[in-house]
Write a protein that holds these residues in place. Structure first.
Motif, short mmCIF file in Angstrom:
data_model
loop_
_atom_site.label_atom_id
_atom_site.label_comp_id
_atom_site.label_asym_id
_atom_site.label_seq_id
_atom_site.Cartn_x
_atom_site.Cartn_y
_atom_site.Cartn_z
N VAL A 45 0.86 -1.19 0.00
CA VAL A 45 0.00 0.00 0.00
C VAL A 45 0.89 1.23 0.00
O VAL A 45 1.72 1.41 0.90
CB VAL A 45 -0.95 -0.02 1.20
N VAL A 46 0.72 2.08 -1.01
CA VAL A 46 1.58 3.25 -1.19
C VAL A 46 0.75 4.54 -1.20
O VAL A 46 1.18 5.55 -1.74
CB VAL A 46 2.44 3.13 -2.47
N LYS A 47 -0.42 4.48 -0.59
CA LYS A 47 -1.27 5.67 -0.51
C LYS A 47 -0.58 6.77 0.31
O LYS A 47 0.41 6.52 0.99
CB LYS A 47 -2.61 5.31 0.14
N ALA A 48 -1.16 7.98 0.24
CA ALA A 48 -0.67 9.12 1.03
C ALA A 48 0.83 9.34 0.82
O ALA A 48 1.61 9.45 1.76
CB ALA A 48 -0.97 8.93 2.51
N ASP A 49 1.23 9.38 -0.48
CA ASP A 49 2.63 9.59 -0.84
C ASP A 49 3.52 8.55 -0.18
O ASP A 49 4.58 8.85 0.36
CB ASP A 49 3.08 11.01 -0.46
N ALA A 50 3.05 7.29 -0.26
CA ALA A 50 3.78 6.18 0.37
C ALA A 50 4.02 6.47 1.84
O ALA A 50 5.13 6.41 2.34
CB ALA A 50 5.08 5.87 -0.36
N TYR A 51 2.93 6.81 2.53
CA TYR A 51 2.97 7.11 3.96
C TYR A 51 4.01 8.19 4.27
O TYR A 51 4.71 8.13 5.28
CB TYR A 51 3.25 5.84 4.77
N GLY A 52 4.09 9.16 3.37
CA GLY A 52 5.01 10.27 3.56
C GLY A 52 6.42 10.01 3.09
O GLY A 52 7.28 10.89 3.20
N HIS A 53 6.70 8.85 2.54
CA HIS A 53 8.06 8.49 2.16
C HIS A 53 8.40 8.84 0.71
O HIS A 53 9.57 8.83 0.33
CB HIS A 53 8.28 6.99 2.37
N GLY A 54 7.39 9.09 -0.12
CA GLY A 54 7.63 9.41 -1.53
C GLY A 54 7.05 8.33 -2.43
O GLY A 54 7.55 7.20 -2.44
N LEU A 55 6.01 8.66 -3.17
CA LEU A 55 5.23 7.66 -3.90
C LEU A 55 6.05 6.88 -4.92
O LEU A 55 6.13 5.65 -4.86
CB LEU A 55 4.05 8.35 -4.59
#
Length: 393
Positions: A45-55
């Motif tokens: 799951v890479v939602k929300a810009d990969a949990y803030g890490h960068g999509l």
């Protein structure tokens, strides 16, 4: 004669903080989750810009680590992945009327359906694009968020299968989401498993030929094999945080934190006992001491509620925020540290990172403000640049 305004020069001074994202750790985490999933495939799951890490960097690394699927909440995230070159299986699940389902179908994005309006709009987009939509029907097994309730389930499945007979879509999946997966023995989880199996049975009895049945999030992937079915959907565990910190930390599950939030000391000064520190003087020095200023604040993602509590590693030594977390900065009291006078402007500060290196963790920050590690990493602000370690060409 007119003059053209000069273009402002590109700043050469980097921001005083950075979020280092270790893509090798992310690949390793996905591989570890895959190993725990048995025969089930892994959807990272890479939602929300990969949990803030960068999509985009994290999505690529997740694929490289063995994720056969990616999952996002919003359709624009899915389309960003397609524009970035991703070509694998991809599911988007949180939609509103008027979303660009035609672009989704053109981009071969699987779509979740929880209501009849979504079936209608997806079918219209399929007819307009001459594409066959791939849909995952969502059943509400107890979370009371997305998904159709059991009373309306057969009706939604039947409507979808009629559209399948028309040739505009295929029902490829049935899915749901767990309520208390972070408490594996909670009775609600057992009831959800029963409800999910019943929903799958109804769909198959009505004629659905399913590719995937999926229920497990990070916590269930790690702790509840009965919930794995054909596909698991780990989110926070991909980024090396434990979804069940009361049961074990990241290392207990073979995970490594992916993000390290770093800054630098901007100023060091000596002050006498009784000095009030920062807004409202919520902290007062007990002794003659050394204070250090760190240019990171709530605009960068540090919770204001962590005032007087947030853990920091300053020049390799553990301390905490002294006084309020301000918009752009925090102060730390170096009293009690060995050789506090040895701390200098420019010294390294770690806000959170990997416990195996002696660093504070996102979970520690979550604990001091009464939240979850997910919120700590996803709230790191946009002015903090992400730098990527272990990127592959």
């Amino acid at each position: 004669m007119t003059s053209t305004p000069a273009t402002p020069p590109t700043p050469s001074t980097p921001p005083p903080a950075q979020a280092q994202v270790d893509l090798d750790a992310l690949r390793s985490n996905v591989a570890a989750l895959d190993a725990r999933s048995g025969s089930a495939q892994v959807m990272a799951v890479v939602k929300a810009d990969a949990y803030g890490h960068g999509l985009l960097p994290c999505a690529r690394a997740a694929r490289e680590g063995g994720a056969s699927w990616l999952g996002v909440a919003q359709l624009h995230e899915a389309l960003t992945l397609r524009r970035g070159g991703d070509q694998g299986r991809l599911l988007s699940w949180l939609h509103v009327p008027g979303d660009d389902f035609a672009a989704a179908l053109t981009g071969d994005v699987d779509l979740s359906v929880s209501d009849h309006w979504a079936l209608d709009e997806i079918a219209a987009a399929a007819r307009a694009t001459d594409r066959v939509a791939r849909v995952h029907l969502k059943i509400d097994t107890g979370l009371s968020r997305g998904g159709v309730t059991a009373d309306g389930w057969a009706d939604l499945v039947g409507a979808a299968l009629r559209l399948q007979a028309e040739g505009v879509l295929r029902v490829v999946g049935v899915w749901s989401h767990m309520v208390w997966a972070d408490e594996p023995d909670h009775p609600t989880s057992a009831r959800q498993l029963v409800a999910f199996r019943e929903a799958v049975a109804v769909a198959e009895r009505l004629g659905a030929d399913l590719e995937v049945r999926h229920l497990a999030n990070s916590a269930a992937t790690l702790t509840t094999p009965a919930a794995h079915f054909d596909l698991v959907r780990p989110g926070i565990a991909v980024y090396g945080l434990s979804p069940v910190p009361q049961l074990g930390g990241p290392a207990d599950y073979g995970l490594r934190p992916v993000m390290t939030l770093r800054g630098q000391v901007a100023l060091v000064k000596q002050v006498p006992a009784g000095t009030g520190v920062s807004y409202g003087h919520q902290y007062t020095t007990a002794h003659d001491t050394t204070l250090a200023l760190v240019p990171l604040g709530y605009a960068d993602g540090l919770p204001r509620a962590a005032s007087n509590a947030g853990p920091l590693l300053v020049a390799g030594r553990r301390t905490r925020v002294a006084g309020r977390v301000c918009m752009d900065q925090v102060v730390v009291d170096l009293d009690g540290l060995p050789d506090p006078g040895g701390v200098r402007a420019g010294d390294d500060v770690v806000v959170f990172g990997d416990a195996t290196r002696g660093e504070p963790t996102a979970q520690e920050w979550a604990d001091v403000v009464g939240t979850i590690g997910y919120e700590i990493v996803t709230r790191v602000g946009v002015r903090v640049p992400r730098t990527y370690l272990g990127a592959r060409a």
